[in-house]
Structures are given as C-alpha cells and as structure tokens.
Scaffold this motif. Sequence first.
Motif: not given
Length: 452
Positions: A114-132
Amino acid sequence: MANFSKPRVPRFSAEVYQNTHLPEGGREVNAIVTVTATGGGTTGETPAPTFASSSPSGASPAPDAAVVIMVDSSGSMEYPPVKMRNARDATAAAIDTLRDGVAFAVVSGTHQAKEIYPGGGRLAVADATTRGQAKDALRKISASGGTAIGTWLRLADKLLASSDAAIRHGILLTDGRNEHEGPKELLTTLEACAGRFTCDARGVGTDWEVKEVTGIASALLGTADIVADPAGLAADFTTMMESVMGKEIADVSLRLWTPLGAEVRFVKQVAPTVEDLTGRRTEAGPRAGDYPTGSWGDESRDYHVCVRVPQAEVGQEMLAARVSLVLPAPDGSPPQVLAQGLVRAVWTDDLAASTAINAQVAHYTGQAELARVIQQGLELRKSGDLDGATAKLGRAVQLASRSGNDDTAKLLAKVVDVVDAAAGTVRLKAKVSAEAQMTLETRSTKTVRVKK
C-alpha cells in the motif's frame, strides 16, 4: 536534517593482482581485480554525509536519484509495540536524510503493498514540505495482516519505473517470514526486478528468515543485515540512506573479454562481501560478457576472476582476459569504458615461479571458503549433525584467525568455544541465542582485505 550536496562523478581505476606464471600444461589463471571509484559522495565502507556549502541561490544541484522505502507493517510488527514505533522513527530518519530534489515514496507492506506517501502511483520530490508531509503520513501505518514481500517489491518497481533517475533504489524492512507467497513467486519477482533497481534489505528482531533477506539483497545488488534490537533501526536507516545519497553512477558492469578457446570458470565479488556473479553474465559481443556491479559512489571493491586458457608451450605468453568497467550509453552507442585491467598468462619451467600463489588470490580464496563453511556449519547444526557442524565451524575459526577477520571471529565465538584458533579446534556451545546465530549467518559473506 543534513543538507546534502550532490556528489561529484567518481573516477574509476582497476588494478590486477596475480601470479602470471603457469607450469607447462597449466591452464587455470586466477586474478584479483581491485576497482576503485574516487571523487564520489561516500568514502570507504562507512559512508559519511557531505554537507553543502552556501551558494548565492541557496540551491544544490538537482540529484539524479529515486528511492522507495518499504516498511513491514504486518501484524507481527506490533509484538512488541515498540517495534512498529521504531520502524516509523527509522523511516522518518531516512526521509530526513534525503537530499532536496530526490524522488521518493513510502510503501507499507503486509500480504499486499500500500502506498503511504505520496500516493496515486507517483513519487514525491524531496524538499522541506514533502519531507514533513511524508513523516506525517507515517502515522497511517498500523500493524496488521500477513507478509508477501514480492508485492512490496513489485509496487516499488512500478513506482521507480515512473522516474528517469539514474539511481533507483529500494530500502526494505521486514520482521517475519514471507508466509503469504511461495518461494518461487518471490524468486520470479526478484528476477523481474533485477537490473531495474537496487535494494538494501534489513531483518528486525529474530523471527525472519536469513536466506530470504540475504537473497533479496543479493538479487538486487544491495546490502543485507540484521537489526536485532529495534532501537537500532533509526541509525541503520540513516546510514543506508546516506550511502544511497552518495551513489552517482548506476548500471556499471564488469566486462570480461577472453581469447578464443578460453573458458570463464567464475567471476566473484570478494570485497566488501562475497557475491558470485558468474550466473549473471549477459553476452556483450564476441567472447565478451558483462557482469552487473550496480551503483557506485566513492568506494573500492575487489573481484576474483578465474579463467581456463588453452595449453601453451614454455616461453609463450598470452592475454588471458581483459577486464573493463563499462557504462552503457543511453542512445545505444558503444558503452563508455571507465577503467581497464589486463590478466596475463606466461608459461615457465621455473617451478618456484609457477607454484607461487599471489597473496591477494590466496587471501580471497580463503575468505570465500570462510563464508561457505560458516553457512554449511550452521546448516549442519540446525539439522543435528553436531560433529559435522563442529568441523566446519572449526575450519571457519581457523580461516578467520589466519586472515585477520576479527569481526567474523567475534561472531563465531558466540556460537562456539574456541580451544585453539590456529588449529581450528572448537566446541559447540550448548546454548546459542537466535540473535547470535542469525547475525553470524547474515554477516558470513563480509570480508576483510589483505593486511599490508
């Protein structure tokens, strides 16, 4: 949180250690090839962070990496409850270690993924906001269900495939056996994922299967280890992620060319761990084959190459093998050669010259045997063959002592009472903790280099 700068591209070198001399009629040529990458982001076997200096824009160069963290959240992770808490904390620590710009995702693994983060079958891009946001999302992970590790890896593969990053890596944590899928299903998944991304695997506690965890790391060219005390997870995850952040070149292959009539007997990585690459060969043109080595940062590894050459007369000389480190070109053009070394054969009637064993070859032959007899000894102990186990583990103690592999010697001393290390005389301990036995088995392939 560390602010990591992008590592420099490493420069490669290759040094060959061998006895070039063969007796009349001799055919087997052995060589140790030391490959060193310098100028990357990590140093030695214990990676360290590289802290960014200030720049006018305040931004670091965009890194070329994507990472998926797979956290076991099966029901057993709730026993004791601190295990799940430590897993969340460790994942948070790994997220904090991500450099700005790294693509990442977090997956919860049970009998399904199960995707916990970010979801939607995608990857997030690391920065202060997405890490939080990712650390906040960890609260969604609760322990329930079974274990089917192949589903976790397939989801990680799908997520990583959505990125064009050069470095694609997974970090996998489990505390139990892969009980909700068969061994063949997991093997099929590993075969499908091999070459698509690398993966470090960790077993927490002592209720997991060593061969499953080490098999995952081996197939995906990563590291495997035990974290018996869940309290050590955060430090281990941080170190793993620092190492990933230091990688700069992916998909490097060791290319071995041999002359007409020669036969490759084996190709093994022998430092920092023993890993047989022989069966992973892919053909790369006439009499040449590629063996995968994965991703590189600032590090050095040793490889044992064994080639059987045609017979020749005394006084003759031949090139027995050409070893190259190659990087494939994205456009299908010839690969870039990063480093190269030559393995030679010279036939002589000088008995002293032809029977001398190169120190590097002898050392790593012993280290490979050390890993093998440890695993054999532990299997014999489990099956009840105490005499056989004593003989194998005694030989292991002898080899560890002879080669100066102090870490392995200390692990062996928790399983056997050492009477005479030099002679390999030991007695099996009557009681051995699961932690001691699993740690020895998991770390049995770790080697040391020749003492200078």
